[in-house]
Write an enzyme that holds these catalytic residues in place. Structure first.
Site, short mmCIF file in Angstrom:
data_model
loop_
_atom_site.label_atom_id
_atom_site.label_comp_id
_atom_site.label_asym_id
_atom_site.label_seq_id
_atom_site.Cartn_x
_atom_site.Cartn_y
_atom_site.Cartn_z
N GLY A 11 -17.90 33.21 -3.42
CA GLY A 11 -19.35 33.10 -3.58
C GLY A 11 -20.09 33.94 -2.57
N GLY A 13 -23.54 34.06 -2.05
CA GLY A 13 -24.91 33.64 -1.80
C GLY A 13 -25.21 33.70 -0.32
CG PHE A 14 -29.08 32.45 1.26
CD1 PHE A 14 -29.68 33.58 1.78
CD2 PHE A 14 -29.73 31.75 0.27
CE1 PHE A 14 -30.92 34.00 1.31
CE2 PHE A 14 -30.97 32.17 -0.21
CZ PHE A 14 -31.56 33.30 0.32
CB VAL A 79 -13.28 32.31 -8.79
CG1 VAL A 79 -12.32 31.19 -8.41
CG2 VAL A 79 -13.28 33.40 -7.72
CD GLU A 167 -42.05 28.34 -4.65
OE1 GLU A 167 -42.31 28.37 -3.43
OE2 GLU A 167 -40.97 28.73 -5.13
CG ASP A 297 -27.36 25.50 -3.54
OD1 ASP A 297 -27.88 24.95 -2.57
OD2 ASP A 297 -27.96 26.34 -4.26
#
Length: 415
Positions: A11, A13-14, A79, A167, A297
């Site tokens: 992964g 991501g951040f 994966v 938002e 997450d």
């Protein structure tokens, strides 16, 4: 093929990117695997969906991020299986990789809570592809409504009153109110409506009541219809049915109702907790699974006081930095340190020049333009890459000073 690495990160991501790049700085060889060839900035995907930002503003190639990190190998692959006990990862190509330390930061997926028709007919905003598909569908509906005035009004429904839902509702309402008259006609703008639905009675439930009230007032000012305290029981291709048996006709439904861990976590053998995520220890490793960390997450993390940490970009990024430190300690045979999260608070944009923010552990509250500036500053700081930061700033200035939309939608509606 079976290949061994000191560290494998699943992964990008951040959390995953921070872990990989920080380890590389310490001379640790890392395999970084992601199904996408780019790192995406999820908090701004709603602005891609409404043509406020372009894809290149929120997505940066992984090889651009890691090109000066010679200890990081990037693998663009899907994966399909993780064996947490053996610390192995298998890709769709049939290749298997083994790690001394395995980091799972594979993110999450939308949680539709088994709502009939939601997965098939609603648009989540969790990936660049989601944003592109939503934008393409919005433009398609606007073009159809403009071409056939007798076809009726255009209704967009946002499900979920958290930051993403608020938002998106604000951005979409301002697009209809200010941009559509410029590009189509005032008559079409008058026929465009935004509805926000949530089963809880308040917007932004994690925020203090004054900020909740401000967000509600601001959304009403741009003509968002708020349906609070009522859930969604069904989503069809032509509308949404609510728990009070009312319906909203709509061909444009945004699902911002929550996240859950993806199927790769479910089949990994790791113990699952709230939201299907993995409960990790204070050092971010998984109890009972030596050499396995779960971040972002994909994990249920807690702070030093035992409080559950939210699924935020800042939490994921800090967890990646901290995990890298503990992995280096692992490789050197040194003790790990418990994760100490620096609580920066949380915020939400409500529209141009309007936001709410609660900063720091003491939750210093801000509203309106000061919160808007703080929101901009934090999101610029989190964006990956200097060019992404510069382009985002220039685009926001243009959006704030005019009703121009310089971005275009490329892609086709997934339906």
């Amino acid at each position: 093929m079976r290949t061994k690495y000191p560290v494998i990160v699943v992964g990008a991501g951040f959390a995953g990117v921070e872990t990989a790049t920080r380890l590389s700085r310490r001379g640790v060889r890392v395999l970084l695997i992601d199904r996408n060839s780019y790192h995406q900035f999820q908090p701004l995907l709603y602005q891609v969906a409404t043509a406020q930002l372009g894809v290149s503003d929120v997505a940066r190639p992984l090889r651009s991020i890691t090109r000066k990190r010679r200890w990081v190998t990037v693998l663009h692959a899907d994966v399909t299986a993780i064996d947490a006990k053996a610390r192995t990862v298998t890709t769709a190509d049939g290749d298997t990789f083994t790690a001394r330390v395995l980091v799972v930061a594979s993110g999450a997926e939308p949680n539709f809570f088994n709502t009939p028709g939601a997965e098939e007919n609603a648009y989540p905003l969790y990936s660049v592809k989601d944003a592109i598909n939503f934008g393409a569908r919005m433009v398609e509906l606007l073009e159809d409504a403009h071409r056939e005035p007798q076809s009726g009004d255009l209704h967009a429904v946002i499900v979920g009153g958290g930051p993403t839902g608020v938002e998106t509702a604000g951005a979409l309402a301002e697009t209809f109110k200010y941009v559509v008259p410029e590009y189509f006609s005032p008559d079409l703008a008058a026929r465009c409506h935004v509805h926000l639905v949530d089963m809880v009675p308040n917007l932004l439930s994690a925020f203090a009541e004054p900020n909740q009230k401000y967000a509600e007032k601001r959304l009403r000012e741009v003509d968002v219809d708020l349906r609070l305290g009522v859930g969604v029981t069904e989503v069809s291709p032509v509308g949404v049915t609510l728990a009070d048996e009312t319906t909203i006709p709509s061909g444009l439904v945004v699902w911002a109702g929550g996240l859950k861990a993806g199927p790769i976590i479910q089949a990994s053998g790791l113990p699952q907790g709230r939201g299907g995520r993995v409960d990790v220890g204070m050092d971010l490793s998984v109890p009972g699974f030596p050499g396995v960390y779960v971040l972002g997450d994909s994990a249920n993390m807690i702070d030093a006081h035992g409080t559950a940490l939210p699924q935020l970009g800042s939490v994921a990024k800090q967890s990646g930095i901290w995990a890298a430190q503990n992995i280096v300690a692992d490789l050197k045979g040194q003790p790990r340190q418990p994760f100490r999260y620096l609580d920066k608070g949380f915020m939400a944009m409500v529209g141009r020049g309007a936001a709410v923010a609660e900063l720091g552990r003491r939750r210093f509250r801000m509203q309106g333009f000061p919160a808007f500036i703080a929101w901009l500053a934090v999101h610029v700081a989190l964006l990956s890459g200097w060019w992404q930061k510069v382009r985002a700033i220039l685009t926001w200035v243009q959006d704030y000073l005019s009703n121009e939309r310089s971005q275009v939608f490329i892609g086709t509606d997934r339906r």
